[in-house]
Write a protein that holds these residues in place. Structure first.
Motif, short mmCIF file in Angstrom:
data_model
loop_
_atom_site.label_atom_id
_atom_site.label_comp_id
_atom_site.label_asym_id
_atom_site.label_seq_id
_atom_site.Cartn_x
_atom_site.Cartn_y
_atom_site.Cartn_z
N MET A 32 -10.74 7.27 26.48
CA MET A 32 -9.94 6.21 25.88
C MET A 32 -10.52 5.72 24.56
O MET A 32 -9.81 5.12 23.75
CB MET A 32 -9.84 5.02 26.84
N SER A 33 -11.78 5.98 24.31
CA SER A 33 -12.40 5.46 23.09
C SER A 33 -11.81 6.10 21.83
O SER A 33 -11.97 5.56 20.74
CB SER A 33 -13.91 5.71 23.14
N SER A 34 -11.12 7.22 21.99
CA SER A 34 -10.52 7.89 20.83
C SER A 34 -9.08 7.44 20.58
O SER A 34 -8.46 7.89 19.62
CB SER A 34 -10.56 9.41 21.02
N LEU A 35 -8.54 6.58 21.45
CA LEU A 35 -7.18 6.10 21.29
C LEU A 35 -7.15 4.74 20.59
O LEU A 35 -8.18 4.09 20.41
CB LEU A 35 -6.50 5.98 22.67
N GLN A 36 -5.93 4.32 20.26
CA GLN A 36 -5.75 2.97 19.71
C GLN A 36 -6.17 1.96 20.78
O GLN A 36 -5.93 2.15 21.97
CB GLN A 36 -4.30 2.77 19.32
N ALA A 37 -6.78 0.87 20.37
CA ALA A 37 -7.38 -0.07 21.30
C ALA A 37 -6.37 -0.62 22.30
O ALA A 37 -6.65 -0.68 23.51
CB ALA A 37 -8.04 -1.22 20.53
N GLN A 38 -5.17 -1.03 21.83
CA GLN A 38 -4.18 -1.62 22.72
C GLN A 38 -3.72 -0.61 23.77
O GLN A 38 -3.62 -0.92 24.95
CB GLN A 38 -2.98 -2.12 21.91
N SER A 39 -3.46 0.62 23.35
CA SER A 39 -3.04 1.67 24.29
C SER A 39 -4.14 1.97 25.29
O SER A 39 -3.89 2.16 26.49
CB SER A 39 -2.67 2.94 23.53
N ALA A 40 -5.37 2.01 24.82
CA ALA A 40 -6.50 2.30 25.70
C ALA A 40 -6.66 1.21 26.76
O ALA A 40 -6.93 1.50 27.94
CB ALA A 40 -7.78 2.43 24.88
N LEU A 41 -6.49 -0.04 26.37
CA LEU A 41 -6.63 -1.15 27.33
C LEU A 41 -5.55 -1.08 28.41
O LEU A 41 -5.82 -1.32 29.59
CB LEU A 41 -6.57 -2.49 26.59
N ILE A 42 -4.31 -0.78 28.00
CA ILE A 42 -3.22 -0.69 28.97
C ILE A 42 -3.48 0.43 29.96
O ILE A 42 -3.32 0.27 31.18
CB ILE A 42 -1.88 -0.49 28.24
N ARG A 86 -17.99 -3.14 31.03
CA ARG A 86 -18.35 -3.99 29.89
C ARG A 86 -18.68 -3.15 28.66
O ARG A 86 -18.18 -3.40 27.56
CB ARG A 86 -19.53 -4.88 30.26
N CYS A 87 -19.55 -2.16 28.86
CA CYS A 87 -19.93 -1.31 27.73
C CYS A 87 -18.72 -0.53 27.20
O CYS A 87 -18.57 -0.34 25.99
CB CYS A 87 -21.03 -0.34 28.15
N GLY A 88 -17.86 -0.10 28.12
CA GLY A 88 -16.69 0.66 27.72
C GLY A 88 -15.71 -0.17 26.90
O GLY A 88 -15.17 0.30 25.90
N LEU A 89 -15.49 -1.41 27.33
CA LEU A 89 -14.57 -2.28 26.58
C LEU A 89 -15.13 -2.59 25.19
O LEU A 89 -14.37 -2.63 24.22
CB LEU A 89 -14.34 -3.57 27.37
N GLU A 90 -16.42 -2.80 25.09
CA GLU A 90 -17.01 -3.06 23.77
C GLU A 90 -16.89 -1.83 22.88
O GLU A 90 -16.67 -1.95 21.67
CB GLU A 90 -18.46 -3.47 23.94
N GLN A 91 -17.00 -0.65 23.49
CA GLN A 91 -16.85 0.58 22.73
C GLN A 91 -15.41 0.78 22.27
O GLN A 91 -15.16 1.17 21.12
CB GLN A 91 -17.31 1.76 23.58
N ILE A 92 -14.45 0.52 23.17
CA ILE A 92 -13.04 0.69 22.82
C ILE A 92 -12.60 -0.32 21.77
O ILE A 92 -11.90 0.02 20.80
CB ILE A 92 -12.17 0.58 24.09
N LEU A 93 -13.00 -1.57 21.94
CA LEU A 93 -12.58 -2.63 21.02
C LEU A 93 -13.43 -2.70 19.76
O LEU A 93 -13.04 -3.36 18.79
CB LEU A 93 -12.63 -3.99 21.75
N ASN A 94 -14.60 -2.06 19.82
CA ASN A 94 -15.53 -2.07 18.68
C ASN A 94 -15.94 -3.48 18.30
O ASN A 94 -16.04 -3.84 17.13
CB ASN A 94 -14.92 -1.35 17.48
N VAL A 95 -16.12 -4.31 19.33
CA VAL A 95 -16.57 -5.69 19.12
C VAL A 95 -17.60 -6.04 20.18
O VAL A 95 -17.70 -5.38 21.22
CB VAL A 95 -15.40 -6.71 19.19
N ASP A 96 -18.34 -7.09 19.92
CA ASP A 96 -19.28 -7.62 20.90
C ASP A 96 -18.53 -8.70 21.69
O ASP A 96 -18.34 -9.81 21.23
CB ASP A 96 -20.50 -8.21 20.21
N VAL A 97 -18.06 -8.36 22.90
CA VAL A 97 -17.21 -9.26 23.68
C VAL A 97 -18.00 -10.48 24.15
O VAL A 97 -19.14 -10.38 24.60
CB VAL A 97 -16.63 -8.52 24.90
N GLN A 98 -17.37 -11.66 24.01
CA GLN A 98 -17.95 -12.88 24.55
C GLN A 98 -17.57 -12.97 26.04
O GLN A 98 -16.47 -13.40 26.39
CB GLN A 98 -17.43 -14.10 23.78
N TRP A 99 -18.45 -12.53 26.91
CA TRP A 99 -18.10 -12.35 28.32
C TRP A 99 -17.84 -13.66 29.04
O TRP A 99 -17.17 -13.68 30.07
CB TRP A 99 -19.18 -11.55 29.02
#
Length: 251
Positions: free
Chosen positions: A183-193, A227-240
């Motif tokens: 999923m890290s190679s897809l658009q962030a919104q599509s990857a999250l869904i 957690r690590c996967g979401l930060e990789q997909i979104l390319n942000v440091d998530v405020q958990w």
């Protein structure tokens, strides 16, 4: 569980394709007569399924893809389940589980064996399992597989902590890791869904609702993976700390 009690899981061979349709129609007429005319129109005559030059006659069981299929399968089986003596009786479609005293289980297995002639349902004894403190040598359990406490599953959910639960969570962890990588190679919104709805998410939710998973190391591992996967997909440091808030509060 007392020494003289047994828990068995039963498996029918090709169950949905062996049920006698005349019995199925009879039960619909007896229990839900308002559906009988519609069901009779669909199942009174055989269906002709064509594959290339070949024609297959569909004469047994509910048709695949019929929304009423599960209902039509369960109706003829329900009277048999009600006639059993076991103190624990659980049936979900063609998955039957029984628990109780040895004599009760043996009696009920005799009734279920007779379903081959009455309903067309035949036990696949090599896939049936039993759990007991002592090994059972009775004829009723011939060809049954004996499982231990840690390997017990009920409708796909581990009953106790142990090897079965570890194996299920390990499979989900492997699937999650591979999904995050893809999923890290897809658009962030599509990857999250996709990550939220696919890749075994529904099965994992079922396990978490039905199995004793608390304090399991795999859960901590999967939490870190996510957690690590979401930060990789979104390319942000998530405020958990914000993740735990409801969606209406900006989560």
């Amino acid at each position: 569980m007392p020494q003289d009690q047994v828990f068995v899981k039963l498996d029918f061979a090709n169950a949905f394709n062996t049920l006698h349709r005349d019995i199925m129609l009879q039960e619909v007429h007896s229990i839900i007569p308002e559906l009988y005319a519609f069901t009779h129109q669909a199942y009174a005559a055989e269906s002709m399924l064509q594959f290339g030059q070949h024609v297959v006659r569909s004469q047994m069981g509910p048709q695949q893809g019929d929304p009423m299929g599960p209902l039509l399968f369960c109706l003829p089986l329900q009277p048999a389940l009600r006639s059993l003596d076991s103190s624990f009786r659980l049936g979900y479609l063609d998955d039957l589980s029984l628990g109780g005293g040895l004599e009760e289980i043996q009696h009920d297995l005799t009734i279920i064996d007779d379903l081959d002639t009455t309903l067309g349902l035949r036990l696949n004894r090599h896939k049936c399992e039993y759990y007991s403190e002592a090994e059972r040598t009775e004829v009723a359990f011939s060809d049954f597989q004996r499982v231990d406490r840690e390997s017990l599953l009920l409708l796909g959910a581990p009953i106790f902590k142990g090897r079965a639960l570890d194996a299920v969570l390990q499979d989900h962890s492997n699937a999650l890791g591979q999904a995050i990588q893809d999923m890290s190679s897809l658009q962030a919104q599509s990857a999250l869904i996709l990550l939220r709805s696919c890749f075994g998410a529904a099965k994992l939710t079922f396990v978490l609702r039905s199995a004793p998973y608390w304090d399991d190391l795999f859960m901590e591992r999967m939490d870190n993976q996510l957690r690590c996967g979401l930060e990789q997909i979104l390319n942000v440091d998530v405020q958990w700390k914000h993740v735990y808030l409801p969606i209406r509060d900006g989560s």
